[in-house]
Scaffold this motif. Sequence first.
Motif, PDB file in Angstrom:
ATOM      1  N   GLU A  65       0.829  -1.208   0.000  1.00 64.58           N
ATOM      2  CA  GLU A  65       0.000   0.000   0.000  1.00 64.58           C
ATOM      3  C   GLU A  65       0.861   1.256   0.000  1.00 64.58           C
ATOM      4  O   GLU A  65       0.477   2.276  -0.566  1.00 64.58           O
ATOM      5  N   LEU A  66       2.023   1.163   0.625  1.00 66.34           N
ATOM      6  CA  LEU A  66       2.939   2.301   0.672  1.00 66.34           C
ATOM      7  C   LEU A  66       3.802   2.409  -0.581  1.00 66.34           C
ATOM      8  O   LEU A  66       4.601   3.333  -0.699  1.00 66.34           O
ATOM      9  N   GLY A  67       3.643   1.457  -1.512  1.00 67.85           N
ATOM     10  CA  GLY A  67       4.346   1.545  -2.789  1.00 67.85           C
ATOM     11  C   GLY A  67       5.586   0.687  -2.916  1.00 67.85           C
ATOM     12  O   GLY A  67       6.296   0.783  -3.916  1.00 67.85           O
ATOM     13  N   PHE A  68       5.866  -0.150  -1.938  1.00 66.82           N
ATOM     14  CA  PHE A  68       7.023  -1.037  -2.037  1.00 66.82           C
ATOM     15  C   PHE A  68       6.679  -2.235  -2.911  1.00 66.82           C
ATOM     16  O   PHE A  68       5.570  -2.754  -2.856  1.00 66.82           O
ATOM     17  N   THR A  69       7.637  -2.663  -3.720  1.00 66.31           N
ATOM     18  CA  THR A  69       7.462  -3.856  -4.543  1.00 66.31           C
ATOM     19  C   THR A  69       7.682  -5.092  -3.664  1.00 66.31           C
ATOM     20  O   THR A  69       8.236  -4.991  -2.560  1.00 66.31           O
ATOM     21  N   LEU A  70       7.297  -6.261  -4.180  1.00 69.84           N
ATOM     22  CA  LEU A  70       7.529  -7.495  -3.420  1.00 69.84           C
ATOM     23  C   LEU A  70       9.015  -7.734  -3.173  1.00 69.84           C
ATOM     24  O   LEU A  70       9.400  -8.226  -2.113  1.00 69.84           O
ATOM     25  N   GLU A  71       9.842  -7.386  -4.138  1.00 72.26           N
ATOM     26  CA  GLU A  71      11.293  -7.552  -3.939  1.00 72.26           C
ATOM     27  C   GLU A  71      11.787  -6.642  -2.824  1.00 72.26           C
ATOM     28  O   GLU A  71      12.582  -7.055  -1.978  1.00 72.26           O
ATOM     29  N   GLU A  72      11.327  -5.395  -2.835  1.00 72.49           N
ATOM     30  CA  GLU A  72      11.733  -4.466  -1.777  1.00 72.49           C
ATOM     31  C   GLU A  72      11.217  -4.935  -0.413  1.00 72.49           C
ATOM     32  O   GLU A  72      11.919  -4.831   0.590  1.00 72.49           O
ATOM     33  N   ILE A  73      10.009  -5.464  -0.398  1.00 67.33           N
ATOM     34  CA  ILE A  73       9.426  -5.962   0.845  1.00 67.33           C
ATOM     35  C   ILE A  73      10.238  -7.149   1.372  1.00 67.33           C
ATOM     36  O   ILE A  73      10.509  -7.242   2.571  1.00 67.33           O
ATOM     37  N   SER A  74      10.650  -8.030   0.475  1.00 66.32           N
ATOM     38  CA  SER A  74      11.484  -9.167   0.891  1.00 66.32           C
ATOM     39  C   SER A  74      12.765  -8.666   1.541  1.00 66.32           C
ATOM     40  O   SER A  74      13.207  -9.194   2.564  1.00 66.32           O
ATOM     41  N   HIS A  75      13.341  -7.652   0.921  1.00 67.41           N
ATOM     42  CA  HIS A  75      14.571  -7.085   1.475  1.00 67.41           C
ATOM     43  C   HIS A  75      14.302  -6.458   2.847  1.00 67.41           C
ATOM     44  O   HIS A  75      15.090  -6.641   3.778  1.00 67.41           O
ATOM     45  N   LEU A  76      13.186  -5.752   2.975  1.00 62.71           N
ATOM     46  CA  LEU A  76      12.821  -5.167   4.268  1.00 62.71           C
ATOM     47  C   LEU A  76      12.662  -6.244   5.336  1.00 62.71           C
ATOM     48  O   LEU A  76      13.112  -6.076   6.471  1.00 62.71           O
ATOM     49  N   MET A  77      12.022  -7.350   4.970  1.00 68.72           N
ATOM     50  CA  MET A  77      11.807  -8.425   5.932  1.00 68.72           C
ATOM     51  C   MET A  77      13.141  -9.040   6.371  1.00 68.72           C
ATOM     52  O   MET A  77      13.289  -9.449   7.516  1.00 68.72           O
ATOM     53  N   MET A  78      14.109  -9.082   5.468  1.00 72.82           N
ATOM     54  CA  MET A  78      15.422  -9.615   5.830  1.00 72.82           C
ATOM     55  C   MET A  78      16.162  -8.654   6.758  1.00 72.82           C
ATOM     56  O   MET A  78      17.048  -9.055   7.499  1.00 72.82           O
ATOM     57  N   LEU A  79      15.790  -7.383   6.719  1.00 72.13           N
ATOM     58  CA  LEU A  79      16.454  -6.380   7.541  1.00 72.13           C
ATOM     59  C   LEU A  79      15.846  -6.254   8.935  1.00 72.13           C
ATOM     60  O   LEU A  79      16.215  -5.368   9.698  1.00 72.13           O
TER      61      LEU A  79
END
Length: 133
Positions: free
Chosen positions: A56-70
């Motif tokens: 909803e905030l505009g992050f792609t699934l790839e970016e979200i995966s990276h966020l989850m790893m962080l």
Amino acid sequence: MYTISQLAKSAGVNVETVRYYERRGRIEQPDKPTEGYRRYPVTTLNRIRFIKRAQELGFTLEEISHLMMLDNTPCQEVQDMASHKLVSVRAKMADLRRLETVLNDLLNQCAANPDQTHCPIIDSLLPEDRKSR
């Protein structure tokens, strides 16, 4: 613990979305018992909610995966990623403002058009060599 349909309903997604996240490795698929249905823990529900909110905030699934790893990394890495996303969002906003100006100009041209059989909006979309003269 949730069945896949209960999980999907609680997360506000459909079952295919849950399966898609499983295939993409965004959530873990629990082992299937010999009898009955797979059961998903509340942590999976929270992860799906996190994914949907980030989208909803505009992050792609790839970016979200990276966020989850962080998740357990220093805040600076997350901040760097968010800063890059902010630059991207600002660029898109500038593009949308330019588009708004162009569309507004075209609508004004159309409103002032004395020839109702010819539309300036269509004319503006044609290649230069095909425009009306």
